[in-house]
Design a protein around this motif. Structure first.
Motif, mmCIF file in Angstrom:
data_model
loop_
_atom_site.group_PDB
_atom_site.id
_atom_site.type_symbol
_atom_site.label_atom_id
_atom_site.label_comp_id
_atom_site.label_asym_id
_atom_site.label_seq_id
_atom_site.Cartn_x
_atom_site.Cartn_y
_atom_site.Cartn_z
ATOM 1 N N LYS A 213 0.824 -1.206 0.000
ATOM 2 C CA LYS A 213 0.000 0.000 0.000
ATOM 3 C C LYS A 213 0.861 1.261 0.000
ATOM 4 O O LYS A 213 0.539 2.254 -0.654
ATOM 5 C CB LYS A 213 -0.935 -0.007 1.203
ATOM 6 N N GLN A 224 0.773 -1.731 -7.276
ATOM 7 C CA GLN A 224 -0.641 -1.587 -7.611
ATOM 8 C C GLN A 224 -1.193 -2.883 -8.206
ATOM 9 O O GLN A 224 -2.290 -3.324 -7.847
ATOM 10 C CB GLN A 224 -0.814 -0.430 -8.595
ATOM 11 N N LEU A 227 -1.552 -5.448 -5.370
ATOM 12 C CA LEU A 227 -2.730 -5.166 -4.546
ATOM 13 C C LEU A 227 -4.007 -5.564 -5.277
ATOM 14 O O LEU A 227 -4.945 -6.098 -4.677
ATOM 15 C CB LEU A 227 -2.777 -3.679 -4.179
ATOM 16 N N TYR A 247 -7.035 -0.910 -8.616
ATOM 17 C CA TYR A 247 -5.580 -1.027 -8.617
ATOM 18 C C TYR A 247 -5.071 -1.536 -9.972
ATOM 19 O O TYR A 247 -4.033 -1.081 -10.468
ATOM 20 C CB TYR A 247 -5.116 -1.930 -7.483
#
Length: 598
Positions: A213, A224, A227, A247
């Protein structure tokens, strides 16, 4: 007095440098700009830094380049490093790796950490210097020892992967932690991967998620994408397709191939989105062009099924073949299954497309058989002797009745060596089976432009050799709608001592089973035989003029039927070069007849 001036100048240069280090760029400029042009490599480099970044002054790459060059040629290490970086990045100058390596190597030898790191990247990538992982890590280590975060991150990643050094998770973690503490997002992502997989540390999904994060918030596309996967799979977080796609989209917008593929999968399977096969195909295309094997396999399936893209067994085979080259699981079986409904020519085309493609370049989204269609015309004839004296004039793709068709225009040589007739063959492809509709007929008795290709001007050097060399002459084509097409091509007639040149108009209509027809011609010159008086037609009625200019075909409408206008621009001269007619001449085909409006 001179000593006082020198002291004051050096005092101002030092004050400006301290302001620069404190990021007080306005004061830096006030203190240093009076010395622009004086011999002070330090001041020149500080001012150049202001101009390159636009800090306190308007951004000016040319000014920065000039200042860095002056400092670098005085052996000032920071000037050398900055000049090398300008050439490496192409800021205000064309990228020049040779100059970049030269100046950055000089600066690195002086111990400038950014230059040491840059030299490491040259060795690591093989860009500018021969690829050498061990050398890369030597230079990374030099910069890392000075606390340079990018070098710490790169060296840590190499210890993590074993690139140029023996894999060492302990060293990797220590280096990546130092870079992460300086806020470097790629180091934070790498630490997240170490915690997620238990590489050298106790597996800790919460720690991994925290690092991912942190890196993603700074725009790291790998974090990204990771995630996105965690939210998609519900690992360490509740499953949430909307968050996953958020994401994936952020990473995809930065060109992350994994994210492009995953986002495409979600569009295809309606996970967090309304199903959109075309968007899925577009995303797979982007990832496939980065040689992402899963995306190539996915496109192979889409083209095989005509889902989100036009059905094409050739492109399906090509994409599966690219994935097979990377040993992607299952792609070989899919490719081999597609091949069972393909012709040998289609398989050869697909193999050629995949073998010629280079990663990072566009991949085809359609296949044209313009170049192959003439071969089919020759090879499929039951009377091949008909074609012994034939030359391909040109081949064009068009779509009628929802099917791709290929018009192969042929010129057949007559007994005297002249081009005796224009023969048009229309070949229909449906991309699944071998071409099925082959019609050969002498649709028009015409002679065609000589233009160094055939007929009187260029007979075959060996009269007994087949007259089949391909010719790709320029033609003007127009889609008139309703499965009607017009082609404007050059033509000529030579015989009986006379010479006419002009344009011939072919019209196609009738959909899948339509026909081509010669609907008329437009004369644009030139009797070369001397049979007529200046400004007068010859006794046989042929025009006796030279014409220079252009010809265009303009689509128009009349009563709902698509007609077109052929317009001639230029000047008509007689044999004495006197203008006898100028301006446009309009020729119109109204769907029933071809005529020249009065």
């Amino acid at each position: 007095m001179a000593g006082s001036a020198a002291w004051y100048r050096q005092h101002q240069i030092n004050a400006g440098h301290q302001a620069f280090l404190s990021k007080d760029y306005a004061t830096t400029y006030v203190d240093l700009h009076p010395f622009d042009g004086w011999y002070s490599p330090q001041a020149e480099t500080d001012l150049g830094d202001l101009y390159i970044a636009g800090n306190g002054v308007p951004q000016d790459y040319s000014k920065a380049l000039m200042l860095f060059q002056k400092a670098a040629t005085a052996d000032y290490a920071r000037g050398e490093a900055n000049l090398g970086l300008i050439y490496n990045r192409g800021e205000g100058v064309p990228i020049d790796h040779a100059k970049a390596v030269y100046w950055l190597q000089r600066a690195a030898n002086h111990g400038i950490p950014i230059a040491e790191w840059a030299v490491g990247t040259f060795y690591d990538s093989g860009n500018g210097l021969p690829h050498d992982g061990a050398q890369a890590d030597i230079w990374y280590q030099k910069a890392a020892d000075q606390g340079y975060a990018d070098a710490q991150a790169n060296l840590g990643a190499n210890y993590l992967s074993g690139n140029g050094v023996q894999r060492d998770y302990t060293k990797a973690f220590a280096l990546l932690q130092k870079a992460s503490d300086q806020g470097l997002p790629n180091a934070q992502y790498a630490l997240g991967m170490m915690y997620a997989n238990g590489w050298g540390v106790a597996q800790d999904n919460d720690q991994a998620l925290s690092f991912f994060k942190e890196a993603a918030a700074q725009g790291d596309d790998d974090a990204q994408a990771q995630l996105g996967y965690l939210y998609f799979a519900g690992q360490s977080v509740p499953q949430d397709y909307a968050q996953a796609n958020k994401y994936f989209k952020e990473a995809s917008d930065q060109g992350n191939a994994e994210a492009e593929y995953n986002l495409g999968v979600d569009y295809l399977n309606a996970q967090g989105f309304t199903e959109d096969d075309a968007k899925a195909a577009a995303l797979f295309q982007k990832a496939a062009e980065q040689n992402y094997a899963s995306a190539q396999d996915a496109l192979g399936q889409l083209y095989d099924n005509g889902k989100g893209v036009p059905k094409s067994v050739v492109l399906s085979y090509m994409y599966f073949n690219l994935a097979v080259a990377q040993s992607n699981a299952g792609s070989k079986d899919k490719r081999d299954k597609v091949s069972t409904v393909m012709t040998p020519e289609q398989i050869a085309d697909a193999q050629t497309l995949s073998s010629k493609w280079m990663s990072g370049t566009p991949l085809p989204t359609s296949v044209s058989y313009e170049d192959w269609a003439p071969d089919f015309v020759f090879n499929s004839s039951t009377t091949p002797d008909v074609y012994v004296a034939t030359r391909i004039w040109f081949s064009r793709e068009f779509t009628a009745g929802g099917q791709k068709q290929y018009a192969v225009f042929l010129v057949t040589k007559g007994d005297s060596g002249h081009a005796a007739s224009a023969n048009i063959s229309v070949v229909t492809f449906n991309e699944i089976v071998k071409p099925t509709n082959f019609n050969f007929g002498q649709n028009a008795q015409l002679n065609f432009t000589q233009s160094g290709s055939y007929g009187d001007v260029d007979p075959p050097k060996n009269p007994s050799a087949p007259y089949t060399s391909p010719d790709r002459i320029a033609t003007k084509e127009y889609n008139l709608g309703n499965d009607r097409f017009a082609v404007l091509v050059p033509n000529s007639y030579f015989g009986m001592g006379e010479g006419l040149k002009g344009q011939e108009i072919y019209m196609f209509s009738g959909g899948v089973n339509g026909q081509w027809a010669d609907i008329g011609g437009l004369t644009t010159g030139d009797d070369t035989t001397g049979n007529c008086m200046p400004g007068q037609p010859d006794p046989e009625g042929y025009p006796c003029y030279a014409w220079t200019g252009t010809v265009e075909m303009v689509p128009a409408t009349n009563g709902g039927w698509p007609e077109f206008i052929v317009r001639r621009h230029g000047t008509v001269l007689d044999a004495s070069n006197r203008v006898i007619q100028a301006g446009d001449q309009v020729y119109r085909y109204d769907g029933k007849k071809y005529s020249t409006p009065q």
